[in-house]
Design a protein around this motif. Structure first.
Motif, short mmCIF file in Angstrom:
data_model
loop_
_atom_site.label_atom_id
_atom_site.label_comp_id
_atom_site.label_asym_id
_atom_site.label_seq_id
_atom_site.Cartn_x
_atom_site.Cartn_y
_atom_site.Cartn_z
N ILE A 97 -35.07 77.42 71.40
CA ILE A 97 -34.26 76.20 71.46
C ILE A 97 -33.00 76.52 72.25
O ILE A 97 -32.35 77.55 72.01
N VAL A 98 -32.63 75.65 73.18
CA VAL A 98 -31.43 75.91 73.97
C VAL A 98 -30.62 74.63 74.09
O VAL A 98 -31.15 73.58 74.42
N GLY A 99 -29.33 74.73 73.76
CA GLY A 99 -28.49 73.55 73.88
C GLY A 99 -27.20 73.66 73.10
O GLY A 99 -26.93 74.67 72.46
N GLY A 100 -26.42 72.59 73.18
CA GLY A 100 -25.11 72.60 72.56
C GLY A 100 -24.92 71.58 71.46
O GLY A 100 -23.79 71.40 70.99
N SER A 101 -25.99 70.90 71.04
CA SER A 101 -25.87 69.91 69.96
C SER A 101 -26.06 70.61 68.62
O SER A 101 -27.17 70.65 68.07
N GLY A 102 -24.97 71.17 68.12
CA GLY A 102 -25.04 72.07 66.97
C GLY A 102 -25.65 71.48 65.73
O GLY A 102 -26.51 72.10 65.08
N LEU A 103 -25.23 70.27 65.36
CA LEU A 103 -25.75 69.65 64.14
C LEU A 103 -27.26 69.43 64.24
O LEU A 103 -27.99 69.64 63.28
N TYR A 104 -27.73 69.04 65.42
CA TYR A 104 -29.16 68.80 65.62
C TYR A 104 -29.94 70.10 65.43
O TYR A 104 -30.95 70.14 64.73
N ILE A 105 -29.46 71.16 66.06
CA ILE A 105 -30.17 72.45 65.97
C ILE A 105 -30.15 72.97 64.54
O ILE A 105 -31.17 73.43 64.01
N GLN A 106 -29.00 72.88 63.90
CA GLN A 106 -28.90 73.35 62.52
C GLN A 106 -29.83 72.56 61.59
O GLN A 106 -30.51 73.14 60.75
N ALA A 107 -29.85 71.25 61.76
CA ALA A 107 -30.69 70.41 60.90
C ALA A 107 -32.17 70.74 61.07
O ALA A 107 -32.93 70.78 60.10
N ALA A 108 -32.58 71.01 62.32
CA ALA A 108 -33.98 71.30 62.58
C ALA A 108 -34.39 72.66 62.00
O ALA A 108 -35.47 72.79 61.42
N LEU A 109 -33.52 73.65 62.14
CA LEU A 109 -33.89 75.01 61.73
C LEU A 109 -33.65 75.28 60.25
O LEU A 109 -34.20 76.24 59.71
N TYR A 110 -32.83 74.46 59.62
CA TYR A 110 -32.57 74.67 58.19
C TYR A 110 -33.15 73.57 57.33
O TYR A 110 -32.83 73.45 56.15
N ASP A 111 -34.01 72.74 57.94
CA ASP A 111 -34.86 71.82 57.17
C ASP A 111 -34.06 70.88 56.28
O ASP A 111 -34.42 70.65 55.13
N TYR A 112 -32.95 70.35 56.80
CA TYR A 112 -32.20 69.37 56.01
C TYR A 112 -33.11 68.20 55.69
O TYR A 112 -33.88 67.74 56.53
N ASN A 113 -32.99 67.69 54.49
CA ASN A 113 -33.85 66.59 54.06
C ASN A 113 -33.10 65.27 54.23
O ASN A 113 -32.25 64.91 53.42
N PHE A 114 -33.44 64.55 55.28
CA PHE A 114 -32.76 63.28 55.55
C PHE A 114 -33.41 62.11 54.82
O PHE A 114 -32.82 61.06 54.70
N SER A 115 -34.65 62.30 54.37
CA SER A 115 -35.37 61.18 53.76
C SER A 115 -34.88 60.87 52.35
O SER A 115 -35.14 59.79 51.83
N ASP A 116 -34.17 61.81 51.70
CA ASP A 116 -33.71 61.57 50.33
C ASP A 116 -32.73 60.40 50.26
O ASP A 116 -32.67 59.70 49.26
N GLN A 117 -31.94 60.24 51.28
CA GLN A 117 -30.93 59.19 51.26
C GLN A 117 -31.17 58.23 52.42
O GLN A 117 -30.69 58.41 53.51
N ARG A 118 -31.98 57.24 52.16
CA ARG A 118 -32.28 56.26 53.19
C ARG A 118 -31.10 55.31 53.35
O ARG A 118 -30.28 55.13 52.45
N ARG A 119 -31.04 54.67 54.49
CA ARG A 119 -29.96 53.74 54.77
C ARG A 119 -30.05 52.52 53.85
O ARG A 119 -31.13 52.03 53.55
N ASP A 120 -28.88 52.05 53.43
CA ASP A 120 -28.79 50.79 52.70
C ASP A 120 -28.39 49.73 53.74
O ASP A 120 -27.26 49.70 54.20
N ASP A 121 -29.36 48.89 54.10
CA ASP A 121 -29.14 47.94 55.20
C ASP A 121 -27.99 46.98 54.91
O ASP A 121 -27.25 46.60 55.83
N GLU A 122 -27.84 46.59 53.67
CA GLU A 122 -26.79 45.63 53.34
C GLU A 122 -25.40 46.26 53.48
O GLU A 122 -24.47 45.67 54.03
N VAL A 123 -25.26 47.48 52.98
CA VAL A 123 -23.99 48.19 53.11
C VAL A 123 -23.68 48.43 54.59
O VAL A 123 -22.55 48.24 55.04
#
Length: 311
Positions: A97-123
């Motif tokens: 992986i090569v690039g400067g988007s740190g949060l993206y790279i970290q999230a991909a390699l450390y398996d952050y779970n984004f599905s646990d907190q889905r967006r609240d459309d009304e909020v």
């Protein structure tokens, strides 16, 4: 056995692209872009997208996969990178992986779970209405009071991340900083982070020269085409290298002013990138200069050989 994954990181204009190709050639690898803007078709010059000639025949992933009007989130990136890591492994190749988007790279390699907190459309809708009525600074100032650490990371112009941080707080009672600390931090891979750094003054000179060269290559025409096609408010046009020219096309700034803003934003971004990688990831850092780049790259390749043997 966890798969080894090499990540080449560091600020913009420091030499990551060239190093990534040399690493891929030496260790039989394939490359995944770690730049959140290079996924967009038509955003070539401003994102310093690698050319076919520069690829040396090495397969590259996550470049030119989205239209300029599409959205692209960290969670999208994570899912695709993990998919490509698996595919590259099936080819018996080394994922790089090569690039400067740190949060993206970290999230991909450390398996952050984004599905646990889905967006609240009304909020989200109410926050967007408030944004339109009172401006993003009102929301960003609220974020400063709630979560100063997150507010310091998010520029007020990044409407989506400001709203997301406030939405997380309103729906969970946790600040984004607290929410991210709860994320799983053990990587499903064996990541090896190689970081390139450079004397700050020299790096800023390279960034300024790079902007001048981009303009000679036709950056202004590239941005104007996207602007005329109606992508002004798209996520793709909020990136550095594109948003700076909107005031020029609207007659609100001169080209000289827009260019200087781009150089300034690029220098500030490089500083933020460097700070982020220093604070967030366990990176093996190498200082390079124009005179020592070949020697330093040889040392990196030698060091990587030893690191991969130990994985």
């Amino acid at each position: 056995m966890k798969k080894p994954v090499i990540a080449i990181v560091g600020p913009t204009a420091v030499g990551k692209t060239r190093l990534s190709v040399e690493v891929a050639e030496k260790f039989d690898g394939e490359i995944i872009s770690g730049d959140s803007m290079q996924v967009y078709q038509g955003l070539d010059i401003g994102t310093a997208k690698i050319t076919e000639e520069e690829k040396h025949g090495i397969p590259h992933y996550l470049i030119d996969t989205k239209r300029p009007g599409d959205s692209f989130s960290v969670a999208d990136y994570q899912q695709l990178v993990q998919q490509y890591i698996n595919e590259i492994g099936l080819h018996q190749k080394l994922p790089i992986i090569v690039g400067g988007s740190g949060l993206y790279i970290q999230a991909a390699l450390y398996d952050y779970n984004f599905s646990d907190q889905r967006r609240d459309d009304e909020v989200t809708r109410k926050l967007e209405e408030e944004l339109n009525s009172h401006g993003v600074l009102t929301l960003h100032n609220r974020l400063k009071k709630i979560d100063p650490d997150q507010a310091a990371k998010v520029h007020p112009n990044n409407h989506r991340r400001v709203i997301r941080a406030l939405e997380i707080y309103q729906t969970t009672g946790l600040t984004m900083t607290e929410y991210q600390k709860q994320q799983k931090r053990e990587s499903p891979y064996n990541p090896i982070f190689i970081g390139l750094e450079m004397d700050r003054k020299l790096l800023y000179q390279r960034i300024n020269a790079r902007v001048d060269n981009m303009l000679k290559q036709g950056l202004l025409d590239e941005v104007e085409m996207l602007y005329k096609q109606g992508f002004e408010n798209s996520q793709s046009m909020r990136g550095i290298g594109y948003k700076e020219f909107i005031p020029y096309f609207k007659g609100e700034q001169s080209l000289i002013q827009a260019t200087e803003t781009l150089k300034q934003n690029s220098r500030r971004f490089a500083k933020r990138q460097y700070t982020w990688f220093k604070n967030k990831l366990d990176v093996h850092w190498y200082t390079i200069t124009p005179e020592t780049i070949d020697e330093t790259f040889r040392k990196i390749l030698d060091d990587l050989a030893g690191m991969l043997e130990r994985v």
